[in-house]
Design a protein around this motif. Structure first.
Motif, PDB file in Angstrom:
ATOM      1  N   ILE A 134     -49.554 -51.255 147.541  1.00  0.00           N
ATOM      2  CA  ILE A 134     -50.217 -50.011 147.938  1.00  0.00           C
ATOM      3  C   ILE A 134     -49.784 -48.943 146.942  1.00  0.00           C
ATOM      4  N   ASP A 135     -50.737 -48.364 146.242  1.00  0.00           N
ATOM      5  CA  ASP A 135     -50.442 -47.381 145.205  1.00  0.00           C
ATOM      6  C   ASP A 135     -50.497 -45.959 145.761  1.00  0.00           C
ATOM      7  N   ASP A 136     -49.833 -45.056 145.020  1.00  0.00           N
ATOM      8  CA  ASP A 136     -49.891 -43.617 145.280  1.00  0.00           C
ATOM      9  C   ASP A 136     -49.489 -43.251 146.705  1.00  0.00           C
ATOM     10  N   VAL A 137     -48.338 -43.782 147.127  1.00  0.00           N
ATOM     11  CA  VAL A 137     -47.786 -43.417 148.431  1.00  0.00           C
ATOM     12  C   VAL A 137     -46.932 -42.167 148.240  1.00  0.00           C
ATOM     13  N   ASP A 138     -47.271 -41.107 148.947  1.00  0.00           N
ATOM     14  CA  ASP A 138     -46.514 -39.858 148.849  1.00  0.00           C
ATOM     15  C   ASP A 138     -45.458 -39.851 149.951  1.00  0.00           C
ATOM     16  N   PRO A 139     -44.162 -39.946 149.608  1.00  0.00           N
ATOM     17  CA  PRO A 139     -43.115 -39.995 150.638  1.00  0.00           C
ATOM     18  C   PRO A 139     -43.128 -38.786 151.565  1.00  0.00           C
ATOM     19  N   ARG A 140     -43.609 -37.644 151.099  1.00  0.00           N
ATOM     20  CA  ARG A 140     -43.625 -36.445 151.937  1.00  0.00           C
ATOM     21  C   ARG A 140     -44.510 -36.626 153.163  1.00  0.00           C
ATOM     22  N   GLY A 141     -45.474 -37.535 153.081  1.00  0.00           N
ATOM     23  CA  GLY A 141     -46.329 -37.795 154.228  1.00  0.00           C
ATOM     24  C   GLY A 141     -45.728 -38.777 155.214  1.00  0.00           C
ATOM     25  N   TRP A 142     -44.541 -39.302 154.880  1.00  0.00           N
ATOM     26  CA  TRP A 142     -43.930 -40.310 155.735  1.00  0.00           C
ATOM     27  C   TRP A 142     -42.576 -39.890 156.280  1.00  0.00           C
ATOM     28  N   VAL A 170     -41.757 -37.876 144.679  1.00  0.00           N
ATOM     29  CA  VAL A 170     -43.042 -37.934 143.990  1.00  0.00           C
ATOM     30  C   VAL A 170     -43.764 -39.194 144.454  1.00  0.00           C
ATOM     31  N   PRO A 171     -45.079 -39.289 144.293  1.00  0.00           N
ATOM     32  CA  PRO A 171     -45.794 -40.496 144.709  1.00  0.00           C
ATOM     33  C   PRO A 171     -45.251 -41.746 144.020  1.00  0.00           C
ATOM     34  N   VAL A 172     -45.216 -42.834 144.776  1.00  0.00           N
ATOM     35  CA  VAL A 172     -44.721 -44.116 144.272  1.00  0.00           C
ATOM     36  C   VAL A 172     -45.706 -45.215 144.644  1.00  0.00           C
ATOM     37  N   ASP A 173     -45.591 -46.348 143.953  1.00  0.00           N
ATOM     38  CA  ASP A 173     -46.347 -47.540 144.313  1.00  0.00           C
ATOM     39  C   ASP A 173     -45.414 -48.479 145.067  1.00  0.00           C
ATOM     40  N   VAL A 174     -45.898 -49.054 146.155  1.00  0.00           N
ATOM     41  CA  VAL A 174     -45.088 -49.933 147.006  1.00  0.00           C
ATOM     42  C   VAL A 174     -45.650 -51.342 146.933  1.00  0.00           C
ATOM     43  N   GLU A 175     -44.782 -52.299 146.604  1.00  0.00           N
ATOM     44  CA  GLU A 175     -45.203 -53.698 146.510  1.00  0.00           C
ATOM     45  C   GLU A 175     -44.330 -54.550 147.413  1.00  0.00           C
ATOM     46  N   VAL A 176     -44.962 -55.379 148.227  1.00  0.00           N
ATOM     47  CA  VAL A 176     -44.251 -56.323 149.087  1.00  0.00           C
ATOM     48  C   VAL A 176     -44.521 -57.734 148.588  1.00  0.00           C
ATOM     49  N   THR A 177     -43.452 -58.521 148.449  1.00  0.00           N
ATOM     50  CA  THR A 177     -43.572 -59.926 148.047  1.00  0.00           C
ATOM     51  C   THR A 177     -43.193 -60.798 149.230  1.00  0.00           C
ATOM     52  N   ALA A 210     -38.718 -61.147 153.124  1.00  0.00           N
ATOM     53  CA  ALA A 210     -39.702 -60.508 152.259  1.00  0.00           C
ATOM     54  C   ALA A 210     -38.999 -59.463 151.390  1.00  0.00           C
ATOM     55  N   GLU A 211     -39.577 -59.186 150.225  1.00  0.00           N
ATOM     56  CA  GLU A 211     -39.000 -58.233 149.284  1.00  0.00           C
ATOM     57  C   GLU A 211     -39.917 -57.021 149.159  1.00  0.00           C
ATOM     58  N   VAL A 212     -39.332 -55.841 149.101  1.00  0.00           N
ATOM     59  CA  VAL A 212     -40.099 -54.607 148.932  1.00  0.00           C
ATOM     60  C   VAL A 212     -39.605 -53.920 147.659  1.00  0.00           C
ATOM     61  N   ARG A 213     -40.542 -53.548 146.784  1.00  0.00           N
ATOM     62  CA  ARG A 213     -40.204 -52.838 145.546  1.00  0.00           C
ATOM     63  C   ARG A 213     -40.964 -51.523 145.464  1.00  0.00           C
ATOM     64  N   LEU A 214     -40.281 -50.527 144.953  1.00  0.00           N
ATOM     65  CA  LEU A 214     -40.920 -49.260 144.635  1.00  0.00           C
ATOM     66  C   LEU A 214     -41.046 -49.141 143.121  1.00  0.00           C
ATOM     67  N   TYR A 215     -42.199 -48.610 142.685  1.00  0.00           N
ATOM     68  CA  TYR A 215     -42.458 -48.381 141.269  1.00  0.00           C
ATOM     69  C   TYR A 215     -42.823 -46.929 141.047  1.00  0.00           C
ATOM     70  N   ALA A 216     -42.340 -46.370 139.935  1.00  0.00           N
ATOM     71  CA  ALA A 216     -42.816 -45.061 139.489  1.00  0.00           C
ATOM     72  C   ALA A 216     -44.227 -45.206 138.944  1.00  0.00           C
ATOM     73  N   GLN A 217     -44.885 -44.096 138.731  1.00  0.00           N
ATOM     74  CA  GLN A 217     -46.269 -44.126 138.250  1.00  0.00           C
ATOM     75  C   GLN A 217     -46.395 -44.756 136.873  1.00  0.00           C
ATOM     76  N   ASP A 218     -45.293 -44.761 136.098  1.00  0.00           N
ATOM     77  CA  ASP A 218     -45.338 -45.393 134.777  1.00  0.00           C
ATOM     78  C   ASP A 218     -44.983 -46.873 134.816  1.00  0.00           C
ATOM     79  N   GLY A 219     -44.791 -47.437 136.022  1.00  0.00           N
ATOM     80  CA  GLY A 219     -44.497 -48.857 136.171  1.00  0.00           C
ATOM     81  C   GLY A 219     -43.027 -49.203 136.239  1.00  0.00           C
ATOM     82  N   THR A 220     -42.138 -48.228 136.099  1.00  0.00           N
ATOM     83  CA  THR A 220     -40.695 -48.474 136.168  1.00  0.00           C
ATOM     84  C   THR A 220     -40.293 -48.867 137.588  1.00  0.00           C
ATOM     85  N   VAL A 221     -39.463 -49.909 137.697  1.00  0.00           N
ATOM     86  CA  VAL A 221     -38.937 -50.300 139.006  1.00  0.00           C
ATOM     87  C   VAL A 221     -37.932 -49.254 139.462  1.00  0.00           C
TER      88      VAL A 221
END
Length: 520
Positions: free
Chosen positions: A502-510, A483-490, A444-455
């Motif tokens: 899953i959108d708006d994941v705050d790494p500080r909470g993890w 900063v908050p990121v969007d996490v996508e699993v393929t 499986a593939e995991v991608r992180l995106y910035a809030q503006d959609g940048t990989v």
């Protein structure tokens, strides 16, 4: 079938240890170079501006045994900490249980071998879907000894029973290297691929109660001398393909998965290395998105010139090792990607040797170009086979497991990454199990995106790298800023690529925890 007779070095004849082109060497001076702290460069800015941080040996008196080959991490006792298995030339397989960063050996009485033919492969995967990782053990054909591989079912508390025969996973006269638990047919369970150094490669389909050998049916009974195997969806069509690193002038292969049948497309893609000499060949391979463009790239450790294949998309690649600073000529064995400094760019650790000593190298990723940061006398160079990254103390940065095989006194080392706490916490770890929350879905593939959609980065759930290893660990992302990121699993499935986001994941909470994203 082609002849499997091939040269053996004089030194390997003396030792009785078959080599992958590796000859034992008397290099006691290497160990005089060892120290507790190793300083490496950080950041991807200019080297003059880079900070520094140490790696430190963890419990060095605990790790006994010489000539270590492979190591692999998994949480074998379900306590939330990553435990470690280490294999040796003399056939021993040692297990070290982790209790919040403090390790203790738990080998005796746990069902694992203490002697026998060399163990060159350790692959963790929950093949029975009961929620705990099981272990496939690849055995080497030492000095003409017949060997068969071993499969250990985990009872959930880190104790094991050998089940190769009742599971249908017996390989008589094996000479195994990389093995991978993967779902090649997209049916939701873990199948097994075993690369063979001097026999035909084997693929076993998981049919529930037993496995079926489907190697010939699907076209993966390749007779070439395979050492490394990397499974990933190289053409992004929804199923797993496999690259094979082959030794002793054998051409490399890239098998494209066409609906469960495999076709070698390496020649048409220019990835077969057709002009090799007998002294050259592929050894280890590792998959990672080194340039953060969202596509998975491939590095190959070789005897000869190392290779970096940049994924251009649509199943096409371009070899870019020289232009990115990763081309070296020599004897390189294992490799693994990991973001050592949590700057958001995956770095690369490569193990290897020359005629005198181990010559491992850490390449720091400076925004898509690499800098070798270990001097010739740096203690971290003392690794010639295995390398695996994992966060063993749950502080957010990646630690290292290294093995040294042929150097006199060489063995195993576990090294703690001592990034400052604030930098260590600048990270996010993601685990991708099946829909029941049990077996890790390798490939499986995991991608992180910035809030503006940048990989921001792409990681592959481990299918095997280093030297004959497959760890069962969360994927790890370093972050340039918290900063908050969007996490996508393929996921790769029978209906193609399926994404879950899953959108708006705050790494500080993890911090100190792992984000779990199950298959639907």
């Amino acid at each position: 079938m082609r002849s499997r007779n091939h040269p053996t070095t004089a030194s390997s004849r003396r030792s009785g240890i078959p080599s992958d082109g590796v000859a034992p060497r008397d290099t006691a001076a290497t160990h005089a170079l060892r120290s507790a702290v190793i300083v490496i460069g950080l950041g991807w800015a200019a080297a003059a501006q880079a900070a520094a941080h140490p790696f430190k040996d963890v419990q060095p008196d605990l790790y006994s045994g010489h000539a270590a080959l492979s190591s692999a991490f998994a949480d074998v006792d379900d306590d939330g900490d990553l435990d470690l298995a280490v294999s040796f030339v003399g056939g021993a397989l040692r297990q070290y249980l982790n209790d919040r960063g403090s390790f203790s050996e738990a080998s005796a009485g746990h069902g694992l071998p203490s002697a026998g033919p060399s163990v060159r492969g350790l692959s963790w995967g929950d093949f029975d879907g009961d929620g705990d990782p099981d272990l496939y053990v690849g055995i080497s054909r030492d000095a003409g000894q017949l060997a068969r591989n071993l499969v250990f079912r985990n009872d959930g508390q880190g104790r094991f029973s050998e089940v190769a025969e009742p599971s249908g996973l017996v390989l008589i006269d094996a000479d195994s290297r990389q093995a991978s638990w993967i779902d090649y047919d997209g049916d939701g369970d873990l199948d097994l691929f075993s690369a063979q150094r001097s026999a035909r490669n084997r693929l076993f389909r998981n049919d529930g109660a037993r496995f079926a050998d489907v190697s010939e049916d699907v076209g993966l009974d390749d007779p070439r001398r395979t050492v490394g195997a990397c499974w990933f969806d190289m053409d992004e069509d929804g199923d797993l393909d496999v690259f094979l690193a082959n030794q002793e002038a054998d051409k490399d292969a890239l098998y494209r998965n066409d609906g469960g049948r495999f076709v070698d497309v390496a020649p048409q893609l220019g990835m077969d290395q057709r002009d090799r000499t007998l002294a050259e060949g592929g050894v280890g391979c590792t998959v990672g998105d080194y340039d953060n463009d969202g596509h998975l790239d491939l590095f190959v450790a070789t005897y000869g010139n190392t290779l970096l294949y940049r994924n251009l998309g649509d199943g096409k690649f371009r070899e870019v090792a020289a232009e990115t600073g990763l081309q070296r000529n020599g004897h390189f064995v294992g490799a693994s990607w990991g973001d050592a400094d949590n700057d958001g760019w995956v770095d690369l650790f490569v193990t290897g040797y020359d005629d005198e000593r181990s010559r491992a190298q850490l390449f720091m990723n400076r925004g898509g170009r690499f800098e070798a940061v270990l001097g010739a006398d740096d203690p971290l160079t003392a690794a010639d086979h295995g390398v695996q990254w994992a966060d063993i103390d749950r502080d957010g940065d990646l630690d290292l497991s290294l093995t040294e095989t042929f150097v006199e006194g060489g063995g195993h080392r576990l090294l703690l990454n001592e990034l400052p706490a604030a930098d260590a916490a600048r990270s996010l770890q993601v685990r991708v199990p099946d829909r029941d929350g049990r077996a890790m879905l390798a490939g499986a593939e995991v991608r992180l995106y910035a809030q503006d959609g940048t990989v921001l980065g792409t990681r592959l759930v481990a299918t095997g790298d280093g030297y004959g290893s497959q760890s069962d660990v969360p994927v790890h992302f370093g972050l340039a800023s918290v900063v908050p990121v969007d996490v996508e699993v393929t996921f790769t499935t029978r209906v193609g690529r399926v994404r879950r986001r899953i959108d708006d994941v705050d790494p500080r909470g993890w911090t100190g925890r792992v984000l779990v994203i199950r298959a639907d």
